[in-house]
Design a protein around this motif. Structure first.
Motif, short mmCIF file in Angstrom:
data_model
loop_
_atom_site.label_atom_id
_atom_site.label_comp_id
_atom_site.label_asym_id
_atom_site.label_seq_id
_atom_site.Cartn_x
_atom_site.Cartn_y
_atom_site.Cartn_z
N LEU A 90 0.81 -1.22 0.00
CA LEU A 90 0.00 0.00 0.00
C LEU A 90 0.85 1.28 0.00
N ARG A 91 2.16 1.13 0.23
CA ARG A 91 3.01 2.34 0.24
C ARG A 91 3.16 2.91 -1.17
N GLN A 92 3.08 2.03 -2.17
CA GLN A 92 3.19 2.51 -3.56
C GLN A 92 1.79 2.87 -4.03
N ALA A 124 -4.62 0.42 7.37
CA ALA A 124 -4.00 0.44 6.04
C ALA A 124 -3.06 1.64 5.93
N HIS A 125 -1.95 1.46 5.28
CA HIS A 125 -0.96 2.54 5.18
C HIS A 125 -1.52 3.75 4.45
N SER A 126 -2.40 3.52 3.45
CA SER A 126 -2.81 4.64 2.62
C SER A 126 -4.29 4.55 2.22
N VAL A 163 5.63 8.77 14.59
CA VAL A 163 6.93 8.80 13.91
C VAL A 163 6.80 9.52 12.57
N ASP A 164 5.61 9.45 12.02
CA ASP A 164 5.34 10.06 10.72
C ASP A 164 4.18 11.03 10.88
N PHE A 165 4.26 12.15 10.19
CA PHE A 165 3.23 13.17 10.35
C PHE A 165 1.83 12.64 10.00
N PHE A 166 1.80 11.73 9.00
CA PHE A 166 0.48 11.26 8.55
C PHE A 166 -0.23 10.42 9.61
N TRP A 167 0.48 10.07 10.68
CA TRP A 167 -0.16 9.33 11.77
C TRP A 167 -0.54 10.24 12.94
N ASN A 186 8.35 15.32 12.11
CA ASN A 186 8.36 15.63 10.68
C ASN A 186 9.49 14.82 10.03
N LYS A 187 9.15 13.56 9.69
CA LYS A 187 10.14 12.67 9.08
C LYS A 187 10.06 12.79 7.56
N GLN A 188 11.22 12.90 6.94
CA GLN A 188 11.20 12.97 5.47
C GLN A 188 12.10 11.90 4.88
N HIS A 195 16.83 7.72 1.93
CA HIS A 195 17.47 8.28 3.13
C HIS A 195 16.44 9.03 3.98
N LEU A 196 16.49 8.79 5.30
CA LEU A 196 15.52 9.42 6.21
C LEU A 196 16.15 10.55 7.01
N LYS A 197 15.35 11.58 7.28
CA LYS A 197 15.81 12.60 8.24
C LYS A 197 14.60 13.16 8.98
N VAL A 214 4.58 5.80 17.95
CA VAL A 214 3.54 5.03 17.25
C VAL A 214 3.65 5.20 15.74
N ASP A 215 3.35 4.11 15.04
CA ASP A 215 3.43 4.13 13.58
C ASP A 215 2.53 3.00 13.07
N ASP A 216 2.23 3.01 11.78
CA ASP A 216 1.41 1.91 11.27
C ASP A 216 2.23 0.63 11.19
N MET A 217 3.51 0.76 10.82
CA MET A 217 4.33 -0.45 10.70
C MET A 217 5.78 -0.16 11.09
N ILE A 218 6.48 -1.21 11.50
CA ILE A 218 7.93 -1.11 11.67
C ILE A 218 8.50 -2.16 10.71
N SER A 219 9.29 -1.69 9.76
CA SER A 219 9.86 -2.63 8.79
C SER A 219 11.35 -2.82 9.10
N THR A 220 12.20 -1.96 8.57
CA THR A 220 13.63 -2.08 8.88
C THR A 220 13.95 -1.56 10.28
N GLY A 221 13.04 -0.78 10.84
CA GLY A 221 13.28 -0.16 12.14
C GLY A 221 14.01 1.17 12.03
N ASN A 222 14.39 1.56 10.82
CA ASN A 222 15.18 2.79 10.65
C ASN A 222 14.41 4.03 11.13
N SER A 223 13.12 4.08 10.88
CA SER A 223 12.34 5.25 11.30
C SER A 223 12.31 5.36 12.83
N ILE A 224 12.06 4.22 13.47
CA ILE A 224 11.99 4.19 14.94
C ILE A 224 13.35 4.57 15.53
C1 R5P Z 1 6.25 5.19 6.48
O1 R5P Z 1 5.72 5.73 5.58
C2 R5P Z 1 5.62 4.21 7.41
O2 R5P Z 1 4.59 4.76 8.10
C3 R5P Z 1 6.62 3.69 8.39
O3 R5P Z 1 7.13 4.75 9.15
C4 R5P Z 1 7.75 3.04 7.68
O4 R5P Z 1 7.28 2.24 6.64
C5 R5P Z 1 8.57 2.23 8.63
O5 R5P Z 1 9.59 1.65 7.91
P1 R5P Z 1 11.01 1.41 8.52
O6 R5P Z 1 10.83 0.64 9.80
O7 R5P Z 1 11.73 0.63 7.45
O8 R5P Z 1 11.64 2.75 8.75
#
Ligand code: R5P
Length: 289
Positions: A90-92, A124-126, A163-167, A186-188, A195-197, A214-224
């Motif tokens: 759903l991210r795409q 859902a992500h989007s 973690v993300d503004f949309f949440w 404000n994560k970009q 690349h995240l900042k 809080v976030d919808d998902m944790i994938s690589t964990g890089n955002s957290i």
């Molecule tokens: C981003 O758009 C999502 O809400 C999550 O923040 C993101 O997918 C988490 O991914 P990762 O754990 O790889 O940073």
């Protein structure tokens, strides 16, 4: 009367849902051949069918298996509700860069083409991606259940941080359950490099306050991890990571703990050792909408 079919990726959750519905539960039988192809069998079923199958990694296999289950169920029943607790891709949701395939639209078309009459998913992500479905879709929320889980901890003046503004709206909903406040970072993400900042914008004094990210998902964990590094500089208290879908790919769980996160709390849309919050009641409620 429904029969609930537990797809290979969500058998426990499907069983729990069937129990709540007081319905028959039928696990799909799966054999995977050495080349990776799968053979799936479900017995002939009378009446309405609910399929439960999440599409976490291996995402493509779980998706194909979901399509197969829908397609077979459609031979038996005119009403086939498909519950995909974690709906991948759903991210795409738009063509961010020229030529990129809007994968979520392809998934939506495929689920409907296989014969699903209704779709239920969780956080859902989007919403844009859900708009590609031309059959009814319900996006159920696990936020209240996740927030209630935290009542068992002795938290010091907790602050809920999206973690993300949309949440941000979900962070506020989470905070309301715990009678506290929330903010959104404000994560970009660079669309080419990934690349995240975090753009600094802290208006609150975090000293000593416990944080629930809080976030919808944790994938690589890089955002957290990025959010944690940023918040630690503000001398906050303990930090917890919380999400609906704990994809937690590769060693992300270990990396998140190494960063000093006290606990990772997720739901069983993706079963793993962190999926301590059950969403079968959330799905049960969504079925009556
Ligand atoms: C981003 O758009 C999502 O809400 C999550 O923040 C993101 O997918 C988490 O991914 P990762 O754990 O790889 O940073």
């Amino acid at each position: 009367m429904y029969t609930v079919i537990g797809g290979p990726s969500s058998q426990n959750l499907a069983k729990k849902l069937a129990k709540r519905l007081d319905s028959n539960y039928v696990p799909a039988n799966i054999q995977v051949f050495p080349d990776g192809e799968s053979k799936i069998t479900i017995p002939k079923i009378k009446g309405k069918i609910i399929i439960v199958n999440s599409t976490f990694p291996p995402v493509d296999s779980n998706l194909i298996q979901t399509f197969c289950l829908i397609s077979q169920a459609k031979k038996y029943a005119s009403e086939v509700i498909v519950i995909v607790p974690y709906l991948g891709y759903l991210r795409q949701d738009v063509e961010f860069l020229p030529g990129e395939i809007v994968t979520s639209a392809v998934i939506a078309k495929s689920i409907a083409a296989c014969g699903a009459t209704r779709v239920i998913t969780v956080d859902a992500h989007s919403e844009i991606a859900l708009g590609y479905f031309d059959i009814p879709v319900i996006n159920a929320s696990a936020i209240t259940k996740l927030a209630l889980y935290f009542k068992r901890f002795n938290l010091n003046d907790p602050l809920i941080v999206a973690v993300d503004f949309f949440w941000s709206a979900n962070a506020k909903k989470f905070a309301d359950v715990l009678s506290t406040d929330s903010i959104a970072l404000n994560k970009q993400r660079d669309k080419k490099t990934g690349h995240l900042k975090i753009i600094p914008s802290m208006s609150k004094n975090l000293k000593g306050r416990d944080i629930i990210l809080v976030d919808d998902m944790i994938s690589t964990g890089n955002s957290i991890i990025l959010a944690t590094k940023y918040l630690k500089k503000q001398n906050c208290g303990n930090i917890y990571a919380c999400c609906t879908h704990g994809l937690l790919v590769k060693d992300s769980d270990k990396r998140i703990h190494q960063e000093g996160i006290k606990d990772i709390i997720c739901t069983n849309t993706i079963p793993n050792k962190n999926s301590v919050v059950d969403v079968s009641d959330v799905l049960f409620s969504a079925l009556s909408l």
